[in-house]
Design a protein around this motif. Structure first.
Motif, PDB file in Angstrom:
ATOM      1  N   VAL A 136      13.140  64.520  -0.889  1.00  0.00           N
ATOM      2  CA  VAL A 136      12.649  64.667  -2.256  1.00  0.00           C
ATOM      3  C   VAL A 136      11.338  65.434  -2.230  1.00  0.00           C
ATOM      4  O   VAL A 136      10.375  65.027  -1.571  1.00  0.00           O
ATOM      5  CB  VAL A 136      12.463  63.293  -2.932  1.00  0.00           C
ATOM      6  N   ILE A 137      11.308  66.552  -2.948  1.00  0.00           N
ATOM      7  CA  ILE A 137      10.148  67.441  -2.970  1.00  0.00           C
ATOM      8  C   ILE A 137       9.625  67.522  -4.401  1.00  0.00           C
ATOM      9  O   ILE A 137      10.376  67.819  -5.331  1.00  0.00           O
ATOM     10  CB  ILE A 137      10.528  68.851  -2.483  1.00  0.00           C
ATOM     11  N   VAL A 138       8.353  67.248  -4.577  1.00  0.00           N
ATOM     12  CA  VAL A 138       7.707  67.502  -5.864  1.00  0.00           C
ATOM     13  C   VAL A 138       7.168  68.925  -5.801  1.00  0.00           C
ATOM     14  O   VAL A 138       6.191  69.204  -5.091  1.00  0.00           O
ATOM     15  CB  VAL A 138       6.585  66.490  -6.153  1.00  0.00           C
ATOM     16  N   GLY A 139       7.832  69.829  -6.478  1.00  0.00           N
ATOM     17  CA  GLY A 139       7.460  71.232  -6.392  1.00  0.00           C
ATOM     18  C   GLY A 139       8.292  72.080  -7.317  1.00  0.00           C
ATOM     19  O   GLY A 139       9.122  71.580  -8.080  1.00  0.00           O
ATOM     20  N   ASP A 140       8.094  73.369  -7.237  1.00  0.00           N
ATOM     21  CA  ASP A 140       8.734  74.344  -8.112  1.00  0.00           C
ATOM     22  C   ASP A 140      10.102  74.739  -7.553  1.00  0.00           C
ATOM     23  O   ASP A 140      10.187  75.342  -6.482  1.00  0.00           O
ATOM     24  CB  ASP A 140       7.829  75.572  -8.234  1.00  0.00           C
ATOM     25  N   GLY A 141      11.159  74.386  -8.275  1.00  0.00           N
ATOM     26  CA  GLY A 141      12.498  74.730  -7.834  1.00  0.00           C
ATOM     27  C   GLY A 141      12.726  76.224  -7.741  1.00  0.00           C
ATOM     28  O   GLY A 141      13.500  76.694  -6.894  1.00  0.00           O
ATOM     29  N   ILE A 142      12.071  76.999  -8.598  1.00  0.00           N
ATOM     30  CA  ILE A 142      12.199  78.455  -8.554  1.00  0.00           C
ATOM     31  C   ILE A 142      11.688  78.992  -7.229  1.00  0.00           C
ATOM     32  O   ILE A 142      12.348  79.798  -6.567  1.00  0.00           O
ATOM     33  CB  ILE A 142      11.428  79.095  -9.720  1.00  0.00           C
ATOM     34  N   ASP A 143      10.528  78.521  -6.806  1.00  0.00           N
ATOM     35  CA  ASP A 143       9.978  78.969  -5.520  1.00  0.00           C
ATOM     36  C   ASP A 143      10.851  78.520  -4.362  1.00  0.00           C
ATOM     37  O   ASP A 143      11.056  79.272  -3.397  1.00  0.00           O
ATOM     38  CB  ASP A 143       8.558  78.428  -5.342  1.00  0.00           C
ATOM     39  N   TYR A 144      11.361  77.302  -4.454  1.00  0.00           N
ATOM     40  CA  TYR A 144      12.205  76.803  -3.371  1.00  0.00           C
ATOM     41  C   TYR A 144      13.452  77.667  -3.227  1.00  0.00           C
ATOM     42  O   TYR A 144      13.833  78.054  -2.114  1.00  0.00           O
ATOM     43  CB  TYR A 144      12.600  75.357  -3.621  1.00  0.00           C
ATOM     44  N   VAL A 145      14.093  77.965  -4.329  1.00  0.00           N
ATOM     45  CA  VAL A 145      15.316  78.779  -4.307  1.00  0.00           C
ATOM     46  C   VAL A 145      14.999  80.190  -3.814  1.00  0.00           C
ATOM     47  O   VAL A 145      15.773  80.788  -3.058  1.00  0.00           O
ATOM     48  CB  VAL A 145      15.960  78.803  -5.710  1.00  0.00           C
ATOM     49  N   ARG A 146      13.856  80.713  -4.219  1.00  0.00           N
ATOM     50  CA  ARG A 146      13.471  82.070  -3.818  1.00  0.00           C
ATOM     51  C   ARG A 146      13.259  82.159  -2.307  1.00  0.00           C
ATOM     52  O   ARG A 146      13.547  83.183  -1.682  1.00  0.00           O
ATOM     53  CB  ARG A 146      12.197  82.470  -4.563  1.00  0.00           C
ATOM     54  N   GLN A 147      12.762  81.076  -1.705  1.00  0.00           N
ATOM     55  CA  GLN A 147      12.401  81.117  -0.291  1.00  0.00           C
ATOM     56  C   GLN A 147      13.460  80.530   0.643  1.00  0.00           C
ATOM     57  O   GLN A 147      13.341  80.654   1.866  1.00  0.00           O
ATOM     58  CB  GLN A 147      11.088  80.366  -0.098  1.00  0.00           C
ATOM     59  N   ALA A 148      14.493  79.908   0.099  1.00  0.00           N
ATOM     60  CA  ALA A 148      15.503  79.249   0.942  1.00  0.00           C
ATOM     61  C   ALA A 148      16.259  80.263   1.789  1.00  0.00           C
ATOM     62  O   ALA A 148      16.466  81.411   1.393  1.00  0.00           O
ATOM     63  CB  ALA A 148      16.474  78.471   0.060  1.00  0.00           C
ATOM     64  N   GLU A 149      16.688  79.807   2.952  1.00  0.00           N
ATOM     65  CA  GLU A 149      17.431  80.666   3.860  1.00  0.00           C
ATOM     66  C   GLU A 149      18.810  81.002   3.293  1.00  0.00           C
ATOM     67  O   GLU A 149      19.443  80.155   2.659  1.00  0.00           O
ATOM     68  CB  GLU A 149      17.606  79.968   5.212  1.00  0.00           C
TER      69      GLU A 149
END
Length: 288
Positions: A136-149
């Protein structure tokens, strides 16, 4: 807004619903939105974000089951699942009910939603918060999706508010392009697309954006009592068109193997298959 012992929810400028309040449990303004949790007379505990009902204890199972079980069982071998939003933990709980899931990452931008859900709506997530497969990450889903492998997830589930305010960025062409990149070869993404009887533009425009990155786009429906206005649509975008045409008997076999058959209150293999057969007034918004 609370008037006497009622909460009034205005949904479509001139139409809404109201709940009689037994007890107000929490009211907080986070960095992102106004949050309210109260005990209702008819629907158990209720959470509102910016005055809009997000979840009630009485009917959350309808939305959560359809948002989760349909994509996972349509895929058939989803082992890595990304959840964007869903701070109440209900989607995380349903994802982890699938015994073949090895990893579930949940990214929620507003930590206050998670905190208040744990405190006042503990039954929604159950023990999911402590499952070793969950991150569980408290953070920006947009950034996570942008940086995911690339290819790092099999299914993406987006449980967000409507495309206004904090949820707006989860409905853009850029978001869907990045989602397509991080999904595996047979990957798919689902997200809520509103009530098309009143929000047809939302479904139509979102579908056009998804279609620029995915070979197969469509929607399926669920009848969620609290989301008034008729059927709610759940947007569908997949790399493989065959995934939304899995027969009910094969869905049943997969559900048995996953360990969820007989554990649901709304979803069934037959409802799964039928949910993609849309009334014309909904389907017309999905035309190329």
């Amino acid at each position: 807004m609370t008037t006497d012992s009622w909460v009034n929810e205005t949904l479509y400028a001139a139409w809404g619903q109201r709940f009689r309040v037994v007890r107000e449990l929490a009211r907080e303004k986070s960095d992102f939105q106004d949050i309210m949790v109260f005990e209702s007379e008819t629907h158990g505990r209720v959470m509102l974000l910016d005055g809009v009902v997000q979840i009630t204890e009485a009917d959350e199972f309808v939305y959560q089951e359809m948002l989760t079980h349909v994509p996972l069982l349509a895929h058939g071998d989803a082992r890595r699942v990304l959840i964007i939003g869903a701070g109440d933990g209900g989607v995380l709980r349903r994802v982890l009910e699938h015994r073949n899931v090895e990893k579930a990452v949940m990214v929620e931008i507003d930590g206050a939603v998670i905190r208040l859900a744990k405190q006042h709506l503990p039954g929604i997530a159950g023990d999911a918060w402590n499952d070793p497969r969950a991150e569980v990450i408290v953070g920006d889903g947009i950034d996570y999706v942008r940086q995911a492998e690339p290819g790092s997830f099999d299914v993406v589930i987006v449980d967000s508010t409507d495309p206004i305010g904090v949820g707006e960025v989860l409905f853009t062409e850029e978001f869907y392009a990045n989602a397509a990149r991080l999904l595996s070869e047979r990957g798919l993404i689902v997200n809520q697309c509103g009530v098309p009887f009143m929000q047809a533009d939302e479904l139509r425009e979102t579908n056009l954006r998804r279609a620029k990155s995915f070979a197969d786009t469509w929607a399926y429906v669920a009848a969620v009592p609290t989301y008034v206005g008729g059927y709610m649509t759940l947007g569908w975008a997949a790399k493989d068109a065959s995934l939304r045409a899995v027969p009910a008997e094969e869905v049943r076999r997969r559900a048995q193997a996953a360990g969820i058959l007989g554990r649901t209150r709304y979803w069934t293999p037959e409802i799964h298959a039928a949910a993609f057969h849309l009334p014309p007034y909904i389907a017309e918004n999905l035309s190329p």
